[in-house]
Design an enzyme around this catalytic site. Structure first.
Site, PDB file in Angstrom:
ATOM      1  N   LYS A  75       0.840  -1.195   0.000  1.00 43.42           N
ATOM      2  CA  LYS A  75       0.000   0.000   0.000  1.00 43.42           C
ATOM      3  C   LYS A  75       0.877   1.248   0.000  1.00 43.42           C
ATOM      4  O   LYS A  75       1.897   1.297   0.706  1.00 43.42           O
ATOM      5  CB  LYS A  75      -0.910  -0.034   1.234  1.00 43.42           C
ATOM      6  CG  LYS A  75      -1.932   1.091   1.337  1.00 43.42           C
ATOM      7  CD  LYS A  75      -2.808   0.853   2.567  1.00 43.42           C
ATOM      8  CE  LYS A  75      -3.860   1.936   2.745  1.00 43.42           C
ATOM      9  NZ  LYS A  75      -4.717   1.662   3.928  1.00 43.42           N
ATOM     10  N   SER A 149      -9.400   1.567   3.212  1.00 41.49           N
ATOM     11  CA  SER A 149      -8.641   2.415   2.313  1.00 41.49           C
ATOM     12  C   SER A 149      -7.656   1.635   1.455  1.00 41.49           C
ATOM     13  O   SER A 149      -7.110   2.154   0.487  1.00 41.49           O
ATOM     14  CB  SER A 149      -7.890   3.469   3.128  1.00 41.49           C
ATOM     15  OG  SER A 149      -6.987   2.861   4.035  1.00 41.49           O
ATOM     16  N   SER A 173      -9.696  -0.827   7.329  1.00 39.88           N
ATOM     17  CA  SER A 173      -9.141  -0.773   5.978  1.00 39.88           C
ATOM     18  C   SER A 173      -8.453  -2.054   5.532  1.00 39.88           C
ATOM     19  O   SER A 173      -8.183  -2.237   4.346  1.00 39.88           O
ATOM     20  CB  SER A 173      -8.150   0.390   5.870  1.00 39.88           C
ATOM     21  OG  SER A 173      -8.804   1.612   6.124  1.00 39.88           O
TER      22      SER A 173
END
Length: 606
Positions: A75, A149, A173
């Site tokens: 990420k 997210s 997330s």
């Protein structure tokens, strides 16, 4: 040999057969092209650098490097040396000069970073659409939100581009995108994986999370990455132990039916009920728990203290470059500028009060099973209600880190409309192995293929479950898993070791006048008794001492001979207590006796 699935066991079998990392790298780039989703990656490594990194691994040696040749994605709020870090905000971007601690550990174990993935900007959101870059497409249905997210990491894993991916999880997330894309999302205990080299959202709550195609793979990654880090002030020691050992019966808390929230999605409600039935079918005890207080804790996350913490993480940049922020993110962070230190402390006080109130509820069960998300939302839904739908997605996730719990999202099957169904298992800090072990059983029972790939779930990996050293104790009756006093072992953080049987030198009695009902085990001459079903649990020396000190007469602790030739300390009863007690040796154990009694009561009621 044909190109394998990208789960770790399949890739390692491919390498063991003499195939090369280059073949996998080529296949990976071919999959990126075939998926044709420009929203997944914000940066990709080039083929030559990956080949050079693979060459530096040396000969295939999964014992020395347990992730040898395994491709993974990161990420883009986590640093990878030589790659840009953007947090999905181009004006914030910088070139990372060092790996985040968790990335370094995975690379040292032989894994290969193939790129940085898209996200809700600054890891603020559960929808996956708050990015200035193209939005990753949900791997199962592109009309749906991908979840956030950690959107890009989840989609890359679900599409089989990588074996696993790193996300982060402050409010869900690492779980919501997993549930919406038919993969596993492991959210460790807070502090288990170092956050050094991670752009904070809420630094006191942040976790690095793991997306994987299977629970076995998620655990293998966790076992490599879970290391206490002296350079991270919030790092804590969380041993990667206990995976693969489950008591025969767990007590599983679920939200009381009146407290369940699906916001009109009857299909998701039905899929959750199916999952609970699956757990019953696996032999576990389901207990409904009032859930209103958990929701009250969740509401705190987007009030004073923790909104201010998000703002504090990027305050200087926000104050100087507010226009650089996504409109929704800007609105959230901007609201924090009106908050005071008093607001923050009031939030801390409210959370502490709720922790105290919920502690006995959390201690009353082994773990919880909740829906991962209350519904699937379309991109059109989000366009119409960007704040409300995001908030609803966090219904069963927002309270978890605030209450210092670990969790894992796991697929349970398909809903009646074909969309993914998923539950999340939650337990107190440090019980990651417990939640992962049950998740493995659930995933296997689901009969699903992996992500959006169509690959079958690989055979279970045999794990020699590591358990912290301590003193073993044999339990015979009310302390068995699923029984009324098992909570006393949970409170002392006891670890289940194994089911066992005594030798035939014991007789079992149902003692009179005991509340709750208890048996008494007494030793007799060999071959004059019967083999009795028992469980072996492990306690630290301190916990063992406290446990034994609380044992009331006529019970005591002695040495019990087991049929496997071992001798373990355990519960015995004084001979005087069996006068007038019913001899229940013929049932073979307390659980069988209790179940037989329950069946008789049910039969009589009919």
């Amino acid at each position: 040999m044909s190109t394998p699935a990208f789960d770790i066991a399949s890739l390692h079998a491919f390498y063991a057969a003499g195939c090369t990392v280059a073949e996998i790298i080529d296949q990976m780039f071919a999959r990126i092209a075939a998926v044709d989703d420009p929203g997944i990656f914000l940066h990709l490594a080039d083929r030559q650098s990956l080949l050079a990194e693979a060459a530096a691994l040396g000969a295939f040696d999964p014992a020395a490097k347990p992730l040898w040749g395994i491709p993974f994605a990161v990420k883009d709020n986590i640093d990878v040396a030589g790659m840009p870090t953007t947090a999905a905000c181009p004006d914030y971007a910088y070139d990372a000069t060092a790996d985040a601690t968790v990335v370094r550990l995975l690379r040292e174990a032989g894994a290969l970073v193939i790129g940085k993935t898209n996200l809700d900007q600054f890891a603020t959101g559960l929808v996956g659409v708050r990015s200035p870059y193209p939005i990753p497409r949900n791997a199962i249905d592109p009309t749906l939100v991908p979840g956030g997210s950690s959107s890009g990491s989840a989609v890359a894993t679900a599409q089989g581009i990588v074996s696993f991916a790193l996300g982060t999880d402050t409010a869900g997330s690492g779980r919501i995108p997993a549930g919406l894309n038919n993969i596993v999302g492991l959210k460790p205990s807070v502090g288990a994986l170092s956050t050094k080299g991670v752009i904070p959202a809420c630094r006191t709550l942040d976790c690095v999370s793991i997306f994987a195609l299977s629970v076995d793979d998620a655990w293998r990654v966790f076992s490599v990455a879970a290391r206490e880090d002296g350079e991270d002030a919030y790092s804590r020691a969380v041993p990667a132990t206990g995976y693969g050992r489950l008591p025969p019966m767990l007590t599983i808390g679920v939200p009381a039916k009146a407290d369940l929230r699906f916001f009109g999605d009857a299909v998701m409600a039905a899929s959750y009920e199916d999952a609970i039935d699956m757990l019953r079918g696996l032999g576990h005890l389901i207990v409904e728990v009032p859930f209103g207080d958990f929701y009250d804790v969740a509401n705190l996350l987007y009030e004073g203290a923790w909104v201010a913490e998000r703002y504090a993480a990027v305050k200087d940049f926000f104050d100087a470059r507010e226009a650089s922020f996504h409109p929704v993110t800007r609105k959230i962070y901007g609201a924090a500028k009106t908050l005071t230190a008093a607001d923050a402390f009031n939030g801390f006080y409210a959370l502490q009060a709720m922790k105290r109130k919920l502690a006995p509820v959390i201690a009353s069960v082994d773990l919880f099973c909740v829906p991962t998300a209350p519904s699937h939302y379309t991109l059109a839904d989000l366009a119409a209600e960007p704040i409300r739908e995001n908030s609803r997605l966090g219904t069963y996730t927002n309270f978890v880190n605030l209450l210092d719990m670990c969790g894992i999202a796991v697929p349970t099957g398909k809903r009646s409309d074909g969309l993914p169904a998923s539950v999340t298992l939650l337990a107190p800090f440090g019980r990651d192995g417990l939640t992962a072990s049950l998740a493995r059983d659930i995933h296997r029972a689901s009969g699903l293929t992996l992500g959006a790939t169509g690959w079958p779930l690989p055979n279970a990996v045999q794990h020699d479950a590591e358990i912290e050293p301590g003193i073993d104790i044999v339990v015979v009756g009310a302390h068995l898993s699923g029984m009324p006093l098992n909570g006393q072992l949970r409170e002392l953080d006891a670890r289940f070791m194994r089911e066992a049987r005594t030798t035939d030198a014991y007789r079992l009695y149902a003692l009179a006048g005991q509340v709750p009902a208890k048996p008494g085990l007494i030793r007799v001459e060999a071959a004059t008794g019967g083999a009795i079903d028992v469980e072996v649990w492990r306690l630290t020396p301190d916990a063992f001492g406290r446990f034994v000190a609380a044992i009331p007469s006529p019970l005591g602790i002695g040495s019990i001979s087991l049929s496997d030739g071992t001798e373990v300390k355990g519960f015995l009863v004084e001979a005087v207590a069996i006068s007038g007690a019913a001899d229940i040796t013929g049932y073979g154990g307390w659980r069988s006796y209790v179940e037989a009694g329950s069946q008789q009561k049910v039969g009589g009621a009919r």
